[in-house]
Scaffold this active site. Structure first.
Site, PDB file in Angstrom:
ATOM      1  N   ASP A 198      46.960  43.163  77.253  1.00 44.69           N
ATOM      2  CA  ASP A 198      46.117  43.230  76.311  1.00 44.69           C
ATOM      3  C   ASP A 198      44.719  43.034  76.809  1.00 44.69           C
ATOM      4  O   ASP A 198      44.633  41.695  76.955  1.00 44.69           O
ATOM      5  CB  ASP A 198      46.869  42.304  75.171  1.00 44.69           C
ATOM      6  N   HIS A 199      43.987  43.918  76.878  1.00 48.90           N
ATOM      7  CA  HIS A 199      42.916  43.481  77.609  1.00 48.90           C
ATOM      8  C   HIS A 199      42.024  42.319  76.842  1.00 48.90           C
ATOM      9  O   HIS A 199      41.335  41.766  77.351  1.00 48.90           O
ATOM     10  CB  HIS A 199      41.909  44.831  77.662  1.00 48.90           C
ATOM     11  N   HIS A 261      45.509  42.455  69.629  1.00 48.68           N
ATOM     12  CA  HIS A 261      44.294  41.900  69.636  1.00 48.68           C
ATOM     13  C   HIS A 261      44.332  40.921  68.842  1.00 48.68           C
ATOM     14  O   HIS A 261      44.104  39.554  68.983  1.00 48.68           O
ATOM     15  CB  HIS A 261      43.142  42.735  69.717  1.00 48.68           C
TER      16      HIS A 261
HETATM   17  C1  BG6 Z   1      41.435  49.062  71.899  1.00 46.95           C
HETATM   18  C2  BG6 Z   1      41.733  50.106  70.967  1.00 46.95           C
HETATM   19  O1  BG6 Z   1      42.537  48.605  72.224  1.00 46.95           O
HETATM   20  O2  BG6 Z   1      40.510  47.879  71.796  1.00 46.95           O
HETATM   21  C3  BG6 Z   1      40.408  50.781  70.415  1.00 46.95           C
HETATM   22  O3  BG6 Z   1      42.726  51.050  71.148  1.00 46.95           O
HETATM   23  C4  BG6 Z   1      39.369  49.713  70.314  1.00 46.95           C
HETATM   24  O4  BG6 Z   1      40.661  51.418  69.280  1.00 46.95           O
HETATM   25  C5  BG6 Z   1      39.245  48.809  71.457  1.00 46.95           C
HETATM   26  O5  BG6 Z   1      38.096  50.371  70.198  1.00 46.95           O
HETATM   27  C6  BG6 Z   1      38.051  47.695  71.251  1.00 46.95           C
HETATM   28  O6  BG6 Z   1      38.070  47.120  72.594  1.00 46.95           O
HETATM   29  P1  BG6 Z   1      36.766  46.218  72.926  1.00 46.95           P
HETATM   30  O7  BG6 Z   1      36.860  45.744  74.151  1.00 46.95           O
HETATM   31  O8  BG6 Z   1      35.596  47.088  72.975  1.00 46.95           O
HETATM   32  O9  BG6 Z   1      36.550  45.198  71.828  1.00 46.95           O
END
Ligand code: BG6
Length: 510
Positions: A198-199, A261
């Site tokens: 989960d980045h 997230h």
């Molecule tokens: C991803 C979603 O996990 O996270 C995307 O699938 C979203 O829809 C993205 O745009 C948002 O990531 P960040 O790092 O730009 O907040």
């Protein structure tokens, strides 16, 4: 001189000196979007920081018919376009590109996996790698199980060295499919070799939630129902679905952001102090939070959740189409691009404190933040008139952009009379550390190479999250509550405002 190159005493200790063992990383879907935008640039930046182990090699594996040369060219183009650090250092890039090879793999063909195995053996002997492998599924989620089973059938999941698999969210589509995925992955790999990304957990500012709470002694004593009125978590995006209609129209904001997230941010904000910053200690505490969240069922769902979809409008001065006009989206789609909800955590620390969470596309700006809203002082010492410009205290943890933390408090306005007004005390990463935070993927890839799963989601966390989301998704399928349109470029549907108004509160305007 670029800021990054400036001598910076505050940056002491910022470099990650951990060293991983030599390994081969196999990227399935190596020619796809995730690999090009995130993985290859992150690996290049790790090479630049000298964090990659000696002998490290990457094998791109995808369905395309590519020569090794063509894959290296593809990688070079993507790194030039998407690397966090610019300009590109040609010496580092050339050496990184020379560690890339390519094997065409059709996920349905066992022989292709055997050919991949052959390549891995060659690399083991040329690069002195003791059989260590990291299989990265940068592919659509429905392929994860096929890939794992083919790896097993080709005998690539065992032997000398470590064998790890990395999968990206979403982990399953609901509780049932998440369990099925876990079962398959655990048939092929030990649970501590399954790295679920989960980045958000790789973001510096997300990790800083724990540092802020547990490396300081002054915040924890107030971090509970005695002084906190409510918590607001916002994941706002100005972008739409960026050509991902086929995926997004089946997922929606709830599955795309809140289930993973959003709930991860809740757990880090609400968890008890773990015994140590160690994988199981941290994840045990996070799971406890998820299990303590009061499930929304029946009428609660209508009263405590909001679903919206963007209609056409203007974002940052540009006219944008409605969600239903996007490519690969059904013209009568009922998918939400905005999800909002009110949750309660039924434990001693959080009893009675609402957590409001919202995530939306095509909102006025990109901002992710956690706002801890404190209660009003119990007594107006200075009288109502002097205090009329004072908001209650609030701590805002700004995850992105302009990463930082701010504290809002009342201060006397310099004048003869007694007037008090809200002011803020700010900490900003950029000005305190003079470096840009590394990309989440740099941290996560390195952790995976080292074998540290602290920042990865454990199977029981995934299941506990789905157990909360499933009943909401089911009610939403039968239009409870109804989908409400909002114009692109606004802060979401009316119902979201009403959700908080009903409690005598309002959303913070970031
Ligand atoms: C991803 C979603 O996990 O996270 C995307 O699938 C979203 O829809 C993205 O745009 C948002 O990531 P960040 O790092 O730009 O907040």
């Amino acid at each position: 001189m670029k800021v990054e190159e400036a001598p910076n005493p505050l940056a002491e200790g910022l470099h990650d000196y951990r060293v991983a063992d030599p390994a081969v990383m196999i990227i399935f879907g190596a020619t796809g979007d995730l690999s090009g935008r995130k993985l290859l640039p992150a690996l290049y930046n790790l090479a630049k920081q000298r964090s990659l182990p000696a002998g490290f090699a990457v094998v791109g594996a995808a369905i395309d018919d590519l020569t090794e040369q063509a894959f290296r060219k593809h990688a070079s183009d993507k790194i030039h376009a998407f690397s966090r650090t610019q300009p590109i250092d040609d010496r580092v890039l050339d050496s990184f590109l020379s560690s890339l090879s390519y094997v065409k793999v059709d996920f349905g063909k066992l022989d292709d996996f055997k050919a991949l195995g052959q390549k891995l053996q060659e690399l083991d002997s040329t690069n002195h790698i003791p059989g260590n492998r990291i299989f990265y599924c940068a592919t659509p989620p429905p392929t994860y199980q096929t890939i794992a089973l083919q790896l097993q059938a080709a005998g690539l999941n065992s032997g000398g060295g470590f064998h790890r698999i990395v999968v990206e969210k979403p982990f399953g589509f609901d509780l049932l499919s998440a369990r099925e995925l876990t079962q398959t992955l655990q048939k092929v790999f030990a649970e501590d070799s399954v790295f679920r990304i989960d980045h958000y957990l790789g973001k510096e500012t997300v990790q800083n939630i724990l540092a802020f709470r547990f490396a300081n002694s002054i915040f924890e004593p107030v971090w509970n129902t005695n002084l906190i009125d409510s918590v607001q978590i916002t994941v706002a995006e100005d972008i739409g679905i960026e050509g991902r209609g086929a995926y997004y129209d089946k997922a929606g904001a709830m599955r795309d952001i809140i289930q993973n997230h959003g709930l991860q941010l809740v757990t880090l904000t609400a968890m008890e102090p773990p015994l140590a910053f160690e994988a199981n200690a941290v994840r045990d505490e996070k799971v406890k939070v998820l299990r303590a969240i009061r499930p929304l069922i029946g009428e609660d769902i209508e009263q405590s959740t909001v679903r919206g979809q963007y209609a056409k409008g203007w974002v940052l001065g540009v006219q944008v189409p409605a969600y239903r006009e996007e490519k690969n989206v059904a013209p009568d789609s009922q998918t939400e691009t905005y999800a909002g909800l009110r949750l309660f955590i039924d434990n001693w620390r959080w009893a009675g404190v609402p957590f409001y969470i919202r995530a939306g596309k095509r909102l006025p700006k990109r901002v992710t933040e956690i706002r801890i809203q404190f209660k009003r002082p119990p007594h107006l010492t200075f009288g109502r008139e002097a205090m009329k410009e004072v908001d209650p205290n609030a701590i805002t943890l700004r995850i992105q952009p302009e990463e930082g933390i701010s504290l809002k408090f009342g201060a006397k306005v310099p004048s003869a009379g007694l007037r008090i007004r809200s002011v803020t005390m700010d900490f900003q990463y950029m000005t305190s550390f003079l470096v840009e935070a590394p990309e989440a993927y740099e941290r996560l890839l390195l952790d995976c190479m080292i074998g540290d799963p602290t920042l990865f989601t454990r199977a029981d966390e995934v299941e506990a999250a789905w157990a909360l989301i499933d009943p909401i998704e089911n009610a939403w399928r039968s239009q409870r509550p109804p989908l409400e349109m909002y114009a692109a470029g606004t802060w979401g549907p009316e119902a979201a405002t009403k959700l908080l108004q009903a409690d005598g509160r309002e959303w913070h305007r970031p």
